[in-house]
Motif scaffolding. Structure first.
Motif, PDB file in Angstrom:
ATOM      1  N   ALA A 180       0.903  -1.267   0.103  1.00 27.54           N
ATOM      2  CA  ALA A 180       0.135  -0.048  -0.066  1.00 27.54           C
ATOM      3  C   ALA A 180       0.790   1.194  -0.156  1.00 27.54           C
ATOM      4  CB  ALA A 180      -0.879   0.045   1.180  1.00 27.54           C
ATOM      5  N   CYS A 183       2.313   1.742  -3.362  1.00 33.50           N
ATOM      6  CA  CYS A 183       1.368   2.483  -4.005  1.00 33.50           C
ATOM      7  C   CYS A 183       1.278   3.910  -3.889  1.00 33.50           C
ATOM      8  CB  CYS A 183      -0.113   1.954  -3.996  1.00 33.50           C
ATOM      9  SG  CYS A 183      -0.458   0.312  -4.546  1.00 33.50           S
ATOM     10  N   CYS A 184       1.356   4.354  -2.773  1.00 26.52           N
ATOM     11  CA  CYS A 184       1.710   5.976  -2.365  1.00 26.52           C
ATOM     12  C   CYS A 184       2.733   6.401  -3.411  1.00 26.52           C
ATOM     13  CB  CYS A 184       1.806   6.226  -0.871  1.00 26.52           C
ATOM     14  SG  CYS A 184       0.453   5.751   0.079  1.00 26.52           S
ATOM     15  N   VAL A 187       1.619   7.092  -6.432  1.00 27.96           N
ATOM     16  CA  VAL A 187       0.947   8.060  -6.976  1.00 27.96           C
ATOM     17  C   VAL A 187       1.649   9.259  -6.690  1.00 27.96           C
ATOM     18  CG1 VAL A 187      -0.697   9.560  -5.384  1.00 27.96           C
ATOM     19  CG2 VAL A 187      -0.928   7.198  -5.801  1.00 27.96           C
ATOM     20  N   LEU A 229      -7.741  13.107  -6.913  1.00 30.71           N
ATOM     21  CA  LEU A 229      -8.339  11.276  -6.447  1.00 30.71           C
ATOM     22  C   LEU A 229      -7.103  10.742  -5.857  1.00 30.71           C
ATOM     23  CD1 LEU A 229     -10.761  10.860  -9.534  1.00 30.71           C
ATOM     24  CD2 LEU A 229     -11.099  11.181  -7.064  1.00 30.71           C
ATOM     25  N   LEU A 230      -5.806  10.618  -6.612  1.00 29.26           N
ATOM     26  CA  LEU A 230      -4.717  10.032  -6.409  1.00 29.26           C
ATOM     27  C   LEU A 230      -4.157  10.220  -4.915  1.00 29.26           C
ATOM     28  CD1 LEU A 230      -2.976   9.783  -9.906  1.00 29.26           C
ATOM     29  CD2 LEU A 230      -3.960   7.768  -8.573  1.00 29.26           C
ATOM     30  N   THR A 232      -5.836  11.757  -2.618  1.00 28.34           N
ATOM     31  CA  THR A 232      -6.785  11.532  -1.460  1.00 28.34           C
ATOM     32  C   THR A 232      -6.451  10.122  -0.909  1.00 28.34           C
ATOM     33  OG1 THR A 232      -8.379  12.914  -2.482  1.00 28.34           O
ATOM     34  CG2 THR A 232      -9.148  11.158  -0.592  1.00 28.34           C
ATOM     35  N   THR A 233      -6.089   9.188  -2.067  1.00 26.80           N
ATOM     36  CA  THR A 233      -5.687   7.911  -1.726  1.00 26.80           C
ATOM     37  C   THR A 233      -4.370   7.802  -0.793  1.00 26.80           C
ATOM     38  OG1 THR A 233      -6.620   6.969  -3.786  1.00 26.80           O
ATOM     39  CG2 THR A 233      -5.040   5.531  -2.480  1.00 26.80           C
ATOM     40  N   VAL A 236      -4.847   9.037   2.649  1.00 23.17           N
ATOM     41  CA  VAL A 236      -5.220   8.188   3.554  1.00 23.17           C
ATOM     42  C   VAL A 236      -4.358   6.818   4.031  1.00 23.17           C
ATOM     43  CG1 VAL A 236      -7.217   6.434   4.065  1.00 23.17           C
ATOM     44  CG2 VAL A 236      -7.667   8.513   2.960  1.00 23.17           C
ATOM     45  N   LEU A 237      -3.817   6.241   2.870  1.00 26.82           N
ATOM     46  CA  LEU A 237      -2.943   5.033   3.009  1.00 26.82           C
ATOM     47  C   LEU A 237      -1.713   5.429   3.609  1.00 26.82           C
ATOM     48  CD1 LEU A 237      -3.408   3.313  -0.360  1.00 26.82           C
ATOM     49  CD2 LEU A 237      -4.745   2.747   1.668  1.00 26.82           C
TER      50      LEU A 237
END
Length: 300
Positions: A180, A183-184, A187, A229-230, A232-233, A236-237
């Motif tokens: 996860a 993934c950040c 991003v 959107l990215l 924001t993900t 959070v993550l």
């Protein structure tokens, strides 16, 4: 015959500024290159910043030496203004991050002296680049220098903050243990690339929306919405997996072994995680402000 015979004052001042930039970026990366203690994580990012700034300044100097200024493209001053603007913040960020990361944690000795010298010269580099921004703007009739619009300032902020985030995530120990978090990092990379494409499509100018062969306003809206959107993900993550024990995070700084001054000569991992979380939130707010401004412009 004078060394500067046949050159106007604008060209001479530009050469002196360029030489100052070369010297003040060459010294830091040379010192870091010979000191293994300084080539770790964030130190590598700062090393890259100084090398990149030095290489770009050298390339620009050689271009100006080989081509008469009058024969350079019309957008050359705009390019110089843009590159000096971003390099000012890049070197300033490197000075602050490198100084905070190394100077106070290293014992007195050659390594600490090298860190102090590198930080000082990096700060000098940011001054030289800032002087070039002012010098380009001081030229009469220069259309590339004006009072920046709100959106232009926001776009510059987005790119600068992204560069600083990359400075911290050069330490792969921050995220390699969790998919996860990887993934950040993806991003941050995607949004930075989109911002760079936006910047160059717009002719190195964050304030004027040029009409090129592609539907630029549509690209800008799509880029901003996707970045929101990215981010924001990521917003959070990143905190969830870094600071929540249920997801393998470390909520307390005191429990992070790297934060012991006896064990780490640099800024500890927990502090770096927190810095990335704060910068992620900052950039998310910047993109939201950018989109809100665009919405107001379109409605108006």
């Amino acid at each position: 015959m004078s060394l500067f015979s046949g050159l106007d004052s604008v060209t001479i001042v530009s050469y002196f500024l360029r030489l100052g930039q070369l010297l003040s970026t060459c010294v830091p990366f040379s010192l870091v290159a010979v000191e293994d203690t300084l080539r770790e994580g964030i130190g590598n990012w700062c090393f890259f910043v100084w090398c990149f700034c030095f290489s770009a300044s050298l390339l620009i100097l050689l271009t100006e030496l080989c081509i008469f200024r009058s024969r350079l493209p019309q957008y050359w001053d705009g390019f110089l203004h843009a590159y000096a603007f971003y390099f000012t913040f890049a070197c300033l960020s490197a000075s602050i991050i490198f100084g905070i990361t190394y100077i106070q944690y290293l014992p007195q000795g050659p390594a600490q002296n090298h860190a102090i010298t590198a930080t000082a010269f990096s700060a000098m580099a940011s001054v030289f680049y800032a002087l070039e921004v002012a010098w380009v703007c001081a030229q009469p009739g220069n259309i590339y220098c004006f009072v920046s619009t709100f959106q232009g300032v926001i776009r510059r902020l987005e790119n600068v903050v992204a560069c600083v985030i990359f400075g911290f995530i050069t330490n792969i120990d921050l995220y390699r243990h969790q998919p996860a978090l990887i993934c950040c990092v993806v991003v941050y990379s995607i949004c930075f690339v989109l911002g760079a494409v936006n910047f160059f499509i717009n002719g190195c100018d964050c304030d004027n929306d040029r009409r090129l062969s592609i539907p630029y306003p549509g690209f800008l809206v799509g880029q901003t919405v996707l970045s929101i959107l990215l981010y924001t993900t990521a917003a959070v993550l990143w905190p969830l997996y870094q600071f929540d024990e249920n997801f393998g995070g470390q909520p307390l700084r005191s429990n992070d072994m790297t934060c012991s001054s006896d064990l780490s000569p640099t800024l500890c991992v927990w502090d770096q995680r927190l810095a990335v979380a704060i910068l992620t939130a900052m950039n998310l707010l910047a993109y939201v402000a950018d989109s809100a401004y665009m919405a107001l412009v379109f409605v108006g």
